[in-house]
Motif scaffolding. Structure first.
Motif, PDB file in Angstrom:
ATOM      1  N   LEU A  39      -6.852   5.069   5.934  1.00 61.19           N
ATOM      2  CA  LEU A  39      -6.515   4.632   4.286  1.00 61.19           C
ATOM      3  C   LEU A  39      -6.182   6.586   3.307  1.00 61.19           C
ATOM      4  O   LEU A  39      -5.521   5.808   2.571  1.00 61.19           O
ATOM      5  N   ILE A  55      -9.244  -6.024   1.288  1.00 64.72           N
ATOM      6  CA  ILE A  55     -10.085  -5.787   1.277  1.00 64.72           C
ATOM      7  C   ILE A  55     -10.819  -7.043   2.504  1.00 64.72           C
ATOM      8  O   ILE A  55     -11.943  -7.937   2.908  1.00 64.72           O
ATOM      9  N   THR A 105      -5.323  -4.083  -2.111  1.00 62.85           N
ATOM     10  CA  THR A 105      -5.933  -3.459  -1.777  1.00 62.85           C
ATOM     11  C   THR A 105      -6.739  -4.506  -1.709  1.00 62.85           C
ATOM     12  O   THR A 105      -8.068  -4.618  -0.582  1.00 62.85           O
ATOM     13  N   THR A 106      -6.540  -5.553  -2.941  1.00 56.55           N
ATOM     14  CA  THR A 106      -7.861  -6.550  -2.713  1.00 56.55           C
ATOM     15  C   THR A 106      -7.216  -6.932  -1.515  1.00 56.55           C
ATOM     16  O   THR A 106      -8.698  -7.696  -0.987  1.00 56.55           O
ATOM     17  N   LEU A 158       0.838  -1.220  -0.193  1.00 58.83           N
ATOM     18  CA  LEU A 158       0.209   0.355  -0.303  1.00 58.83           C
ATOM     19  C   LEU A 158       1.359   1.456  -0.052  1.00 58.83           C
ATOM     20  O   LEU A 158       0.594   1.962  -0.836  1.00 58.83           O
ATOM     21  N   THR A 177     -13.660  -5.715  -5.378  1.00 58.07           N
ATOM     22  CA  THR A 177     -12.065  -5.459  -5.461  1.00 58.07           C
ATOM     23  C   THR A 177     -12.001  -5.929  -7.045  1.00 58.07           C
ATOM     24  O   THR A 177     -11.257  -4.742  -7.131  1.00 58.07           O
TER      25      THR A 177
END
Lengths: 294, 340, 435
Positions: free
Chosen positions: B258, A175, A171-172, A133, A217
């Motif tokens: 985030l 999540i 990100t996937t 990230l 996603t």
């Protein structure tokens, strides 16, 4: 909150709400009013771009806030008639779809491992992806280019797709892991009693149950890919492989830019992403629920 | 055998022929002695872990970690990008970064952007989500419209806003037309205004994401709580304050995480609207802008790489601190997973 | 950077990343890497250019290639046009990957020095005829220690483009020759409600060029040359040039919001303001008329466009006729075949140069071809260029990317009221430490 199938009584997103297909009520007028203001602020700048496509550069320079006068359709019609645009559209679509499928497939598998297996390196694996990230693509573009070149993928759509999949994984994973973790142990045990292996459980129970997360996603991946400018710019050389974001270059000469055409082009280019999102937006809420619930 | 079919479809996406075979001969074999079974179970589990996570990890290492590592290596050189890097300068680039007042300035801008993003977007997004969480007609449409700015690429957003906000652009033109000429300002170049302009644009662009996230979080709050509160005679706003916002805590904290990481890496919007030169003057430059301007654009690839490393380390430290002190309760998991 | 490296489109289209000098944009296609068989076998010469000035430029190059191939049947010229902003990055990658094109656009100055230092360029062995065609002055700017490394095709003197109509409306009869006169004209133009001077400070270099032109007036030729070598801005003239600019800024000659105006990308740019008579003047290189014509209401050239050289300052060390400028030039990569050089030599002959100037609306470097120029602004610019006792390369190009960028930024800071003349000196020293 997705009620994907009527037979389902349980979703990973927590409790299933009672979803009788009743007519929704009209809400409070105050709510609508506030929402309206909010929406106006959100949409006005976008409308400005779209309308700008109906003007000439000279109009935009001399009367910035004016409406098109006269309306110029040629910017839009010219683009819609050009085979270049449709070629770029096709490339963008292929890249976005393949990237999304790749991100979701690989991300789901690795998230399943992190969420439901016990092994020593589990924490390290999660941290590895979480650290991803913190890397914007800008940082690594030079060496990344060299890797792509060594694989012979320069000026090839896969030269965009593969790195996009790699950069889309963090990100996937972030999540999907909490999401997969939320699936109760009991279900897994029940599946095991039925003689399903863990992989069988993955295929038959996890995939359907995690559909909202997968869709979420997938949408994020699709939109990210659709709007990606940097990577294609470096990797793609020839016009036949251009994606839509690169297409704006055709309205730029060495020293100048045809702003009105750029506005028309970008307005058309953002439509598919918006439509894609509108279709799946119900799922995105359902999907993120798993992630934020943790 | 049936389960191997299922796995095959998954595996099919990366052409691992062995996958199906691995999933097969398990249930079919007669019950072996227990120790052997455990051993075999462990071996099998290892195989599954390898097969499931291998492709993602290999790709991630090759296309993300390796390039980043190479970039870090260049950070120890003075390198202009022609020919191999030979001029080893050790930690000199890092010394320059930390003594450069321009870098301290961008770091300060970044911190402001982080804080302001949280303060501006958070409350707005929560209020909006509470309103939109009611069952009412048109909810889906409203959601889509609010999300529109998030879906549009930074490239388009930047182009549009810079056109609108130029001193001789649409915004001032409009203010002049509706008799608010007094409000006309130099939205982008005035150092007292530019940062606020940037914050407005960032909020506009990303609030849709925050609202959707909050809405998702609201879905997991059971209706029964509200029903019980209603029986106790609580008003709508009381319920929101006493029940909803506290229960939304985990969602808010994830969103904040985030948002912080995103703010630390802000680049596109600033670059497009202000360009690399004026952003410093206007007070909107960020670490990423500094990296590109001092690195690539100045032909100092080594220096730029060192800045990239510093950016990564700052993001990482912030993330670790946040995980440790804020997310600990919600997320047994992220970066500190192994140690909790 | 000079006009070339900071072209336009980028920010306008919006772009995520600095392409203008990006690490490695795209591919290494082409690049015969010296496949030339000089014994008369088949030779392919690869040629990278950024001539994205529309179809005319490309058409010229293609017809030139045909003409050359007719004379040399064994040679094939292979063009690749590359978007201006991506050009440097792509070229750099290609040079590094040993797949460089034989002929490529040369930005000159510090960039050329870096390429020579890395052994990437071929030293050009030019004949007496070539030198006559090109002219000694133009060649000197592309030489290092007397050795030429690039061949120029045109000459691009920088000056002030202005609207004759607006000058007339404001009651200005003659173009200004001193800064005091220019300031008086600024006051007159304000009375007719147009921006006196447009400047695209968002791109930094257009604003910095005001400072550089003051420096060319304030500093002697010797100082300019020695500073380009040492990059030490110790001479008082550098500070004085900054003070001149600060004094000029006091009359607010530029448009409102000049800091976030782009130079040439489309609507709302400084060139667009001139094209739509919202501003009366712009300091630019000789490509400006082409940009302006694409932004006028009818997308035709601006009929009342004129040109005058940068005005004189009182008491400057520099020659008042001196002119700053650049050129479109081309270099050969280290392994280019001899046919590549022959092609360059062919391009600077008179007939080719006449066609080139027509296609690019520019001033050809070959003096024999200059008689064909008709546009009033080009005629004025050519006169000034021929009258100049010496000419100077754009200083930011001359000083190289590293220092040039830092100076450009420092000048913009000063114009925004956040710095002073001394800041320009310290900025360049800081940049030298990083590079």
């Amino acid at each position: 909150m997705a009620a994907a199938s009527s037979t389902r009584v349980w979703t990973p997103a927590g409790r299933n709400r009672d979803r009788r297909r009743q007519k929704e009520q009209w809400g409070n007028p105050v709510t609508y009013f506030i929402a309206l203001i909010f929406i106006a602020v959100c949409i006005a700048p976008v409308l400005y771009l779209v309308l700008g496509g109906f003007r000439t550069n000279s109009q935009i320079t001399t009367s910035p806030a004016g409406l098109p006068h006269p309306w110029v359709l040629s910017n839009y019609t010219g683009i819609l008639k050009s085979s270049t645009f449709w070629g770029e559209f096709a490339n963008s679509t292929v890249v976005a779809l393949v990237s999304s499928v790749g991100i979701v497939a690989l991300g789901l598998m690795v998230s399943f491992v992190i969420a439901r297996y016990d092994f020593k390196l589990k924490g390290a694996m999660y941290s590895l992806f979480a650290a991803g990230l913190m890397f914007p693509l800008v940082i690594a573009i030079t060496p990344l280019y060299i890797v792509i070149k060594d694989l012979g993928l320069i000026d090839n759509l896969f030269g965009i797709i593969i790195p996009q999949i790699a950069f889309g994984l963090p990100t996937t994973v972030i999540i999907l892991v909490p999401f997969l973790r939320a699936i109760p142990k009991e279900i897994e045990e029940a599946a095991a009693l039925d003689g399903a292996s863990r992989l069988g459980f993955f295929a038959r129970m996890v995939l359907p149950l995690s559909l909202p997360g997968v869709v979420t996603t997938g949408i994020l991946a699709f939109i990210g890919s659709w709007n990606n400018y940097v990577l294609p710019l470096y990797v793609i050389n020839s016009q036949r492989n251009f994606t839509l974001p690169l297409g704006v270059q055709q309205f730029s000469s060495q020293y100048s830019t045809d702003t009105a055409k750029v506005l028309a082009f970008t307005s058309l280019a953002m439509l598919p992403a918006l439509i894609f999102f509108s279709i799946f937006q119900k799922r995105i809420v359902g999907g993120l629920t798993g992630a934020v619930k943790g | 055998m049936s389960e191997s079919l299922g796995t095959d479809t998954v595996a099919g996406s990366q052409s691992q022929g062995t996958f199906g075979a691995g999933g097969a001969g398990v249930t079919a074999s007669p019950a072996p002695p227990r120790a052997a079974a455990r051993r075999r179970g462990r071996a099998r589990m290892r195989l599954e872990i390898t097969l499931l996570s291998g492709p993602a990890i290999i790709m991630f290492l090759a296309f993300v970690i390796f390039p980043v590592a190479v970039a870090a290596y260049y950070g120890f050189y003075r390198w202009h990008g022609y020919g191999p890097a030979t001029d080893w300068v050790g930690l000199n680039n890092y010394k320059l970064i930390f003594t450069d007042p321009a870098f301290q300035q961008v770091l300060w801008h970044n911190l402001l952007i982080v804080v302001l993003s949280l303060v501006i977007q958070g409350p707005l997004a929560i209020i909006m989500a509470l309103l939109l969480n009611q069952k009412m007609r048109g909810r889906g449409l409203i959601r889509v419209l609010i999300f529109v700015p998030y879906v549009i690429s930074e490239v388009i957003v930047g182009t549009g806003w810079s056109l609108m906000l130029q001193a001789n652009g649409a915004m001032n033109d409009l203010l002049g037309h509706i008799g608010l000429g007094a409000l006309q300002s130099d939205w982008l170049a005035d150092p007292n205004l530019a940062l606020w302009t940037l914050m407005a644009i960032i909020s506009w662009k990303y609030i849709g994401f925050a609202v959707i996230l909050m809405l998702a979080g609201l879905q997991s709050i059971p209706d029964e709580i509200y029903e019980a509160a209603a029986i106790d005679g609580a008003s709508f706003w009381q319920m929101q304050r006493r029940i909803t916002v506290p229960l939304l805590g985990p969602t808010i904290r994830i969103w904040a995480f985030l948002s912080i990481i995103g703010s630390l890496q802000l680049f596109d919007l600033v670059y497009i609207i202000w360009g690399q030169y004026v952003s410093g003057t206007a007070g909107t430059s960020t670490m990423a802008i500094y990296m590109v301007a001092q690195g690539r654009d100045a032909g100092n690839y080594g220096y730029g790489s060192a800045v990239a490393v510093v950016m990564f380390l700052i993001s990482l430290v912030v993330a670790l601190i946040y995980q440790r002190f804020v997310l600990r309760r919600d997320l047994r998991g992220a970066v500190t997973e192994g140690t909790v | 950077m000079t006009r070339k490296t900071r072209g336009a489109t980028v920010a306008a289209i919006g772009l995520g990343i600095a392409l203008a000098a990006s690490a490695c944009a795209g591919g290494s296609s082409g690049g015969s890497g010296g496949s030339g068989d000089s014994a008369g076998g088949k030779v392919t010469v690869t040629f990278w250019e950024n001539a994205t000035n529309g179809p005319d430029g490309l058409a010229y190059f293609q017809s030139a290639a045909k003409a050359f191939e007719a004379i040399h049947p064994n040679v094939t010229i292979q063009y690749q046009t590359i978007q201006n902003e991506d050009f440097d990055g792509k070229l750099q990658t290609a040079l590094n990957a040993n797949s460089a094109p034989d002929i490529f656009l040369q930005r000159g100055g510090g960039k050329m020095q870096a390429e020579v230092d890395a052994g990437q360029l071929q030293a050009l062995n030019l004949s007496a005829t070539d030198k006559t065609n090109v002219g000694a002055g133009a060649l000197a700017g592309l030489s290092i220690d007397g050795q030429a490394y690039a061949v120029p095709f045109d000459t691009q003197p920088e000056g002030i483009y202005y609207s004759k109509d607006l000058f007339q409306q404001a009651g200005i009869t003659t173009t200004p020759t001193t800064i005091d006169e220019l300031e008086a004209d600024v006051a007159l133009l304000k009375k007719i409600n147009v921006a006196p001077i447009a400047v695209g400070a968002k791109d930094a270099w257009p604003a910095a060029h005001w400072y550089y032109n003051f420096a060319v007036r304030e500093c002697s030729q010797a100082t300019l040359a020695s500073t380009a070598k040492s990059l030490q801005f110790s001479d008082a003239c550098w500070t004085k040039a900054g003070d001149d600019l600060a004094a000029f800024l006091k009359v607010s000659p530029f448009q409102n919001g000049f800091l976030t105006t782009a130079a040439q990308q489309g609507a709302g740019s400084s060139a667009g303001m001139l094209a739509n008579h919202k501003a009366a003047m712009e300091l630019m290189g000789s490509w400006d008329p082409g940009v302006i014509s694409s932004l006028t209401p009818n997308q035709k050239p601006l009929p009342d466009l004129g040109w005058f050289p940068f005005p004189a300052v009182t008491g400057g060390q520099g020659d008042p006729s001196a002119i700053m400028g650049g050129s479109d030039s081309y270099s050969l990569s280290k392994n280019a075949p001899k046919e590549a050089l022959e092609f360059l030599e062919f391009l600077v002959t008179k007939d080719q140069q006449v066609a080139y100037a027509k296609a690019f609306q520019s001033i050809p470097v070959n003096q024999a071809a200059q008689s064909g120029i008709t546009e009033s602004y080009n005629v004025s610019a050519l006169q000034a260029a021929n009258k100049a006792t010496y000419s100077v390369l754009y200083l930011d190009t001359q000083f190289g990317q590293n220092v040039g960028n830092a100076m450009n930024t420092a000048v913009v800071n000063m114009m925004a009221g956040k710095g002073n003349a001394a800041g320009i000196v310290s900025a360049s020293n800081a940049a030298a430490a990083k590079g």
